[in-house]
Design a protein around this motif. Structure first.
Motif, PDB file in Angstrom:
ATOM      1  N   TYR A  84      19.571 -14.872  39.970  1.00  0.00           N
ATOM      2  CA  TYR A  84      19.529 -13.591  39.422  1.00  0.00           C
ATOM      3  C   TYR A  84      20.982 -13.032  39.505  1.00  0.00           C
ATOM      4  O   TYR A  84      21.419 -12.922  40.708  1.00  0.00           O
ATOM      5  N   GLU A  85      21.586 -12.402  38.535  1.00  0.00           N
ATOM      6  CA  GLU A  85      22.934 -11.580  38.707  1.00  0.00           C
ATOM      7  C   GLU A  85      22.874 -10.253  39.179  1.00  0.00           C
ATOM      8  O   GLU A  85      23.508  -9.874  39.852  1.00  0.00           O
ATOM      9  N   THR A  86      22.009  -9.353  38.385  1.00  0.00           N
ATOM     10  CA  THR A  86      22.005  -8.110  38.456  1.00  0.00           C
ATOM     11  C   THR A  86      20.496  -7.635  38.588  1.00  0.00           C
ATOM     12  O   THR A  86      19.808  -8.480  37.666  1.00  0.00           O
ATOM     13  N   PRO A  87      20.146  -6.791  39.033  1.00  0.00           N
ATOM     14  CA  PRO A  87      18.961  -6.161  38.916  1.00  0.00           C
ATOM     15  C   PRO A  87      18.471  -5.723  37.477  1.00  0.00           C
ATOM     16  O   PRO A  87      19.693  -5.221  36.834  1.00  0.00           O
ATOM     17  N   SER A  88      17.504  -5.620  37.088  1.00  0.00           N
ATOM     18  CA  SER A  88      16.775  -5.275  35.732  1.00  0.00           C
ATOM     19  C   SER A  88      17.052  -3.664  35.722  1.00  0.00           C
ATOM     20  O   SER A  88      16.805  -3.245  36.876  1.00  0.00           O
ATOM     21  N   THR A 102      24.338  -4.191  42.060  1.00  0.00           N
ATOM     22  CA  THR A 102      24.063  -5.462  42.540  1.00  0.00           C
ATOM     23  C   THR A 102      22.996  -5.437  43.133  1.00  0.00           C
ATOM     24  O   THR A 102      22.756  -4.608  43.667  1.00  0.00           O
ATOM     25  N   PHE A 103      22.170  -6.709  43.520  1.00  0.00           N
ATOM     26  CA  PHE A 103      21.026  -6.466  44.339  1.00  0.00           C
ATOM     27  C   PHE A 103      21.471  -5.988  45.871  1.00  0.00           C
ATOM     28  O   PHE A 103      20.796  -5.695  46.532  1.00  0.00           O
ATOM     29  N   SER A 104      22.826  -6.363  46.167  1.00  0.00           N
ATOM     30  CA  SER A 104      23.240  -6.150  47.420  1.00  0.00           C
ATOM     31  C   SER A 104      23.222  -4.581  47.855  1.00  0.00           C
ATOM     32  O   SER A 104      23.155  -3.981  48.721  1.00  0.00           O
ATOM     33  N   ILE A 143      -2.010 -15.273  39.508  1.00  0.00           N
ATOM     34  CA  ILE A 143      -1.285 -16.763  39.948  1.00  0.00           C
ATOM     35  C   ILE A 143       0.274 -16.358  39.795  1.00  0.00           C
ATOM     36  O   ILE A 143       1.131 -16.830  40.738  1.00  0.00           O
ATOM     37  N   GLN A 144       0.705 -15.929  38.592  1.00  0.00           N
ATOM     38  CA  GLN A 144       2.047 -15.763  38.467  1.00  0.00           C
ATOM     39  C   GLN A 144       2.784 -14.753  39.409  1.00  0.00           C
ATOM     40  O   GLN A 144       3.860 -14.857  39.912  1.00  0.00           O
ATOM     41  N   VAL A 145       2.047 -13.656  39.743  1.00  0.00           N
ATOM     42  CA  VAL A 145       2.569 -12.687  40.770  1.00  0.00           C
ATOM     43  C   VAL A 145       2.574 -13.285  42.126  1.00  0.00           C
ATOM     44  O   VAL A 145       3.398 -13.279  42.795  1.00  0.00           O
ATOM     45  N   VAL A 170      20.269 -15.909  28.285  1.00  0.00           N
ATOM     46  CA  VAL A 170      19.163 -16.532  29.249  1.00  0.00           C
ATOM     47  C   VAL A 170      19.223 -15.349  30.415  1.00  0.00           C
ATOM     48  O   VAL A 170      20.384 -14.616  30.433  1.00  0.00           O
ATOM     49  N   ARG A 171      18.475 -15.587  31.377  1.00  0.00           N
ATOM     50  CA  ARG A 171      18.443 -14.305  32.351  1.00  0.00           C
ATOM     51  C   ARG A 171      19.282 -14.801  33.725  1.00  0.00           C
ATOM     52  O   ARG A 171      19.680 -13.964  34.365  1.00  0.00           O
ATOM     53  N   THR A 172      19.379 -16.022  34.105  1.00  0.00           N
ATOM     54  CA  THR A 172      19.863 -16.421  35.465  1.00  0.00           C
ATOM     55  C   THR A 172      20.920 -17.477  35.114  1.00  0.00           C
ATOM     56  O   THR A 172      21.168 -18.078  34.202  1.00  0.00           O
ATOM     57  N   LYS A 173      22.091 -17.381  36.184  1.00  0.00           N
ATOM     58  CA  LYS A 173      23.313 -18.277  35.941  1.00  0.00           C
ATOM     59  C   LYS A 173      22.757 -19.659  35.972  1.00  0.00           C
ATOM     60  O   LYS A 173      23.245 -20.506  35.388  1.00  0.00           O
ATOM     61  N   ALA A 226       6.148   0.036  32.372  1.00  0.00           N
ATOM     62  CA  ALA A 226       7.109  -1.158  31.993  1.00  0.00           C
ATOM     63  C   ALA A 226       5.964  -2.182  31.731  1.00  0.00           C
ATOM     64  O   ALA A 226       4.847  -2.487  32.042  1.00  0.00           O
ATOM     65  N   GLN A 227       6.769  -3.038  30.928  1.00  0.00           N
ATOM     66  CA  GLN A 227       6.110  -4.400  30.150  1.00  0.00           C
ATOM     67  C   GLN A 227       6.488  -5.620  30.932  1.00  0.00           C
ATOM     68  O   GLN A 227       7.315  -5.597  31.429  1.00  0.00           O
ATOM     69  N   THR A 228       5.668  -6.506  30.591  1.00  0.00           N
ATOM     70  CA  THR A 228       5.854  -7.809  31.180  1.00  0.00           C
ATOM     71  C   THR A 228       7.293  -8.377  30.555  1.00  0.00           C
ATOM     72  O   THR A 228       7.376  -8.053  29.121  1.00  0.00           O
ATOM     73  N   GLY A 229       8.044  -8.910  31.043  1.00  0.00           N
ATOM     74  CA  GLY A 229       9.497  -9.258  30.643  1.00  0.00           C
ATOM     75  C   GLY A 229      10.498  -8.330  31.139  1.00  0.00           C
ATOM     76  O   GLY A 229      11.516  -8.560  30.767  1.00  0.00           O
ATOM     77  N   THR A 230      10.144  -7.214  31.642  1.00  0.00           N
ATOM     78  CA  THR A 230      11.195  -6.478  32.093  1.00  0.00           C
ATOM     79  C   THR A 230      11.651  -6.581  33.472  1.00  0.00           C
ATOM     80  O   THR A 230      12.651  -6.001  33.998  1.00  0.00           O
ATOM     81  N   GLY A 231      10.862  -7.361  34.226  1.00  0.00           N
ATOM     82  CA  GLY A 231      11.214  -7.791  35.627  1.00  0.00           C
ATOM     83  C   GLY A 231      10.589  -6.823  36.393  1.00  0.00           C
ATOM     84  O   GLY A 231      10.958  -6.690  37.755  1.00  0.00           O
ATOM     85  N   LYS A 232       9.322  -6.556  36.051  1.00  0.00           N
ATOM     86  CA  LYS A 232       8.636  -5.512  36.789  1.00  0.00           C
ATOM     87  C   LYS A 232       8.042  -6.044  38.186  1.00  0.00           C
ATOM     88  O   LYS A 232       7.844  -5.508  39.252  1.00  0.00           O
ATOM     89  N   THR A 233       7.761  -7.471  38.327  1.00  0.00           N
ATOM     90  CA  THR A 233       7.147  -8.002  39.390  1.00  0.00           C
ATOM     91  C   THR A 233       8.303  -8.093  40.411  1.00  0.00           C
ATOM     92  O   THR A 233       7.654  -7.668  41.520  1.00  0.00           O
ATOM     93  N   ALA A 234       9.423  -8.461  40.186  1.00  0.00           N
ATOM     94  CA  ALA A 234      10.438  -8.321  41.358  1.00  0.00           C
ATOM     95  C   ALA A 234      10.497  -6.937  41.640  1.00  0.00           C
ATOM     96  O   ALA A 234      10.884  -6.475  42.754  1.00  0.00           O
ATOM     97  N   ALA A 235      10.422  -5.876  40.705  1.00  0.00           N
ATOM     98  CA  ALA A 235      10.560  -4.485  41.018  1.00  0.00           C
ATOM     99  C   ALA A 235       9.629  -4.099  42.128  1.00  0.00           C
ATOM    100  O   ALA A 235      10.032  -3.192  42.867  1.00  0.00           O
TER     101      ALA A 235
HETATM  102  P1  AMP Z   1       8.282  -9.881  34.922  1.00  0.00           P
HETATM  103  O1  AMP Z   1       8.612  -8.897  33.885  1.00  0.00           O
HETATM  104  O2  AMP Z   1       8.119  -9.461  35.958  1.00  0.00           O
HETATM  105  O3  AMP Z   1       7.340 -10.824  34.098  1.00  0.00           O
HETATM  106  O4  AMP Z   1       9.710 -10.954  34.848  1.00  0.00           O
HETATM  107  C1  AMP Z   1      10.012 -11.695  33.667  1.00  0.00           C
HETATM  108  C2  AMP Z   1      10.896 -12.923  34.192  1.00  0.00           C
HETATM  109  O5  AMP Z   1      12.289 -12.464  34.482  1.00  0.00           O
HETATM  110  C3  AMP Z   1      10.430 -13.686  35.385  1.00  0.00           C
HETATM  111  O6  AMP Z   1      10.731 -15.000  34.900  1.00  0.00           O
HETATM  112  C4  AMP Z   1      11.437 -13.462  36.443  1.00  0.00           C
HETATM  113  O7  AMP Z   1      12.028 -14.575  37.258  1.00  0.00           O
HETATM  114  C5  AMP Z   1      12.844 -12.970  35.544  1.00  0.00           C
HETATM  115  N1  AMP Z   1      13.585 -11.915  36.323  1.00  0.00           N
HETATM  116  C6  AMP Z   1      12.998 -10.714  37.015  1.00  0.00           C
HETATM  117  N2  AMP Z   1      14.088 -10.057  37.435  1.00  0.00           N
HETATM  118  C7  AMP Z   1      15.283 -10.654  37.256  1.00  0.00           C
HETATM  119  C8  AMP Z   1      16.630 -10.545  37.431  1.00  0.00           C
HETATM  120  N3  AMP Z   1      16.965  -9.378  38.024  1.00  0.00           N
HETATM  121  N4  AMP Z   1      17.530 -11.388  37.005  1.00  0.00           N
HETATM  122  C9  AMP Z   1      17.091 -12.428  36.071  1.00  0.00           C
HETATM  123  N5  AMP Z   1      15.872 -12.875  35.898  1.00  0.00           N
HETATM  124  C10 AMP Z   1      15.011 -11.977  36.469  1.00  0.00           C
END
Ligand code: AMP
Length: 603
Positions: free
Chosen positions: A21-25, A2-4, A83-85, A247-250, A45-54
């Motif tokens: 966000y429920e769980t870390p990618s 989990t994120f915590s 802009i997205q970042v 979908v990705r989020t609750k 990592a490619q776009t879509g993997t959640g790398k920005t939050a990483a």
């Molecule tokens: P990125 O690969 O950084 O471009 O992220 C792609 C999308 O995934 C963005 O819309 C984020 O908001 C979403 N995202 C990133 N991490 C998570 C996560 N842990 N849970 C749900 N959505 C996420």
């Protein structure tokens, strides 16, 4: 995980929860602990993997909020990504008081950028050219910098920014942390990593090869804002018994379930917030055909085994091929046929390809059902219900009424039937072809064709978008790369920077792409001469962009762009060096007068 468990500070956890966000990618689970510990990181990592939050979450955790000078610098290849970042940082830092992030990219007025820079920001996200400009002008100071991120490093290399990136890296303080993300790891990127990263951890999310059978797989290319519309079309146009939408989020599960509910679908959501009893009840209702559509997150749908599910829709692209295989495995249960549809945005193209390679199956491009198709399906469904009703119901009471009304209203059976049909279809109108305008495939910046794999060090895919060989029959081991003609009219322009100024084609692509916001795929051949260069660009560049390009500097030379009138014929006798784009179409292509240049292909 989990994120915590990742030990992120409370304000960031709160933001992540609020974003749903429920769980870390996988990339987040791997990268966050390392970056939180202050270590350098090289992430594939490619776009879509959640790398920005990483990278954004752990670096924000290490930020000193009392300092209002740049502490984190993110370099990104395009203004869209910048802009997205920047928006992502803002979203994650929403509970951090006095937080400021500033995007800086070419094409934006200096006056506004200077004002914002004076106000102070802890995080700067920018394209290399503009960042370097500000460093040269002394308007951006990096002496308090704690971390630098190179996002889409291979893309920056491809766009000719890599020298700028090196110069910027050299201008950052010695002890800063470095995180570098790249979809591929060509040798130049590795070299930068070796030079600038200390004991870097390398993270690569392995795509396990797994096979999926009996499931037909297709994808639709679209922008995020077209997804909901596309979803309703798919649900109308496709045949299915029950469907699951991932979908990705609750928050997205709830939002989409609500919207589909409002459109008359028997729908429910399935997410990590639901308790076991609720979850079981939803699954029971799905099995009993009380609901036909489920909107779920990966975690919540794990292990779901319902035979009725014959259509899986990947509304948000999964983080990796493993998640993809899990998702589509929710259909095709008990030996049945199943269908899977994936929504992909232009930026996520690479991830789509990774999934194809890992699953060893092509995902076919599909087009969305048109208004005509939807209208036809509605009519057929209605007719089928009508036929059933005629067959199964005792209608004598209604027949008597009709006979009575025909006389009283002095009308015909056909008119009566038409009026009743009109009234009966109001909730689900039949005459709707025109209400579903065509959803066009996006051609925005960032919608770049894939570059060939050889040079980027990536494993070559067996098929290429757009030029895919037929599924069956003889498929060549490697299909030829598509060489599409550039569309529209192109002009040759002259710019006042040449070999003697040390310019390379990549510098010109990068400057024009960013300053004029022209996708690099629309930048044709470049020829370098001693005192100047020529470049092929679309003929319809708006005047203001053209005027702006005149003032742009490359290698300290003002471009002063003008339409090439051939006045340089004398100089042309001199053989141009490095005459093509860094990677480009065959020599001489595009230089024929009046002919559209070849669409540039990628390195
Ligand atoms: P990125 O690969 O950084 O471009 O992220 C792609 C999308 O995934 C963005 O819309 C984020 O908001 C979403 N995202 C990133 N991490 C998570 C996560 N842990 N849970 C749900 N959505 C996420």
């Amino acid at each position: 995980m989990t994120f915590s468990q990742l030990m992120l500070p409370e304000p960031l956890l709160r933001a992540v929860t609020e974003l749903g966000y429920e769980t870390p990618s996988p990339i987040q689970a791997a990268a966050i602990p390392k970056l939180l510990a202050g270590e350098d990181l090289l992430g594939q990592a490619q776009t879509g993997t959640g790398k920005t939050a990483a990278f954004a979450l752990p670096l924000l955790a290490r930020l000193d909020p009392s300092q209002n000078e740049p502490q984190i610098l993110v370099l990104a290849p395009t203004r869209e990504l910048a802009i997205q970042v920047a928006e992502a940082f803002q979203a994650y830092a929403r509970f951090m008081p006095a937080f400021h992030v500033l995007p800086l990219y070419g094409g934006q007025s200096y006056t506004n950028q200077l004002k914002s820079l004076k106000r102070g920001s802890q995080v700067i996200v920018g394209t290399p050219g503009r960042i370097l400009d500000h460093l040269d002008r002394g308007t951006l100071k990096l002496d308090k910098l704690r971390a630098i991120v190179l996002d889409e490093a291979d893309e920056m290399l491809r766009m000719g920014f890599i020298d700028d990136v090196q110069t910027i890296m050299d201008a950052t303080p010695a002890g800063r942390q470095v995180a570098m993300f790249s979809a591929t790891m060509p040798s130049q990127i590795r070299a930068i990593a070796q030079k600038h990263l200390k004991n870097a951890h390398e993270i690569k999310i392995e795509s396990k090869t797994s096979t999926v059978e009996r499931i037909s797989q297709r994808y639709v290319m679209l922008d995020s804002n077209q997804k909901l519309d596309a979803l309703t079309r798919v649900l109308e146009g496709e045949e299915y018994d029950a469907s699951i939408i991932f979908v990705r989020t609750k928050s997205a599960t709830e939002e989409i379930a609500e919207k589909l509910g409002a459109r008359g679908y028997a729908v429910a959501c399935l997410n990590g917030d639901m308790n076991q009893a609720n979850r079981e009840q939803t699954i029971r209702r799905l099995k009993a055909s009380q609901i036909d559509v489920i909107v779920a997150t990966d975690v919540a749908a794990r292990g779901l085994d319902v035979e009725r599910i014959s259509l899986v829709i990947n509304y948000d692209i999964p983080y990796d091929s493993e998640a993809y295989v899990h998702r589509i495995g929710r259909t095709g249960r008990a030996g049945r046929e199943g269908k899977a549809i994936l929504f992909v945005s232009p930026r996520e193209r690479r991830l789509l390809r990774t999934i194809e390679v890992a699953t060893r199956q092509p995902i076919e491009k599909m087009s969305l059902p048109t208004g005509e198709v939807i209208e036809q399906r509605r009519i057929e469904t209605f007719r089928a219900t009508l036929a059933n009703t005629i067959e199964a119901k005792n209608l004598s009471f209604f027949q008597d009424l009709i006979n009575d009304w025909r006389e009283k209203l002095e009308t015909t059976d056909a008119d009566l039937a038409a009026a009743l049909l009109f009234m009966a279809q109001k909730d689900q109108p039949l005459n709707v072809a025109k209400q579903f305008p065509e959803i066009r495939e996006p051609h925005a910046r960032g919608d770049r064709p894939d570059r060939p794999a050889e040079r980027s060090g990536e494993r070559p895919a067996r098929f290429e978008r757009g030029d895919r060989p037929e599924r069956s029959g003889d498929r060549p081991e490697r299909a030829p790369r598509p060489r599409r003609e550039m569309q529209g009219n192109y002009n040759t322009y002259r710019i006042e920077v040449g070999k003697e100024h040390g310019v390379r084609a990549g510098d010109i692509v990068g400057a024009i792409a960013n300053e004029a916001n022209i996708d690099s795929q629309f930048i044709g051949n470049i020829k370098l001469f001693d005192h100047f260069s020529t470049v092929e660009l679309p003929a319809d560049i708006p005047t203001e962009i053209f005027q702006h390009l005149k003032k742009v500097y490359v290698r300290k030379q003002k471009l002063n762009i003008s339409v090439d009138t051939g006045s340089a014929a004398g100089e042309r006798t001199e053989r141009p060096a490095g005459e093509r784009r860094p990677s480009s179409a065959p020599a001489g292509a595009g230089s024929r007068p009046g002919a559209a240049p070849k669409r540039r292909t990628r390195e």
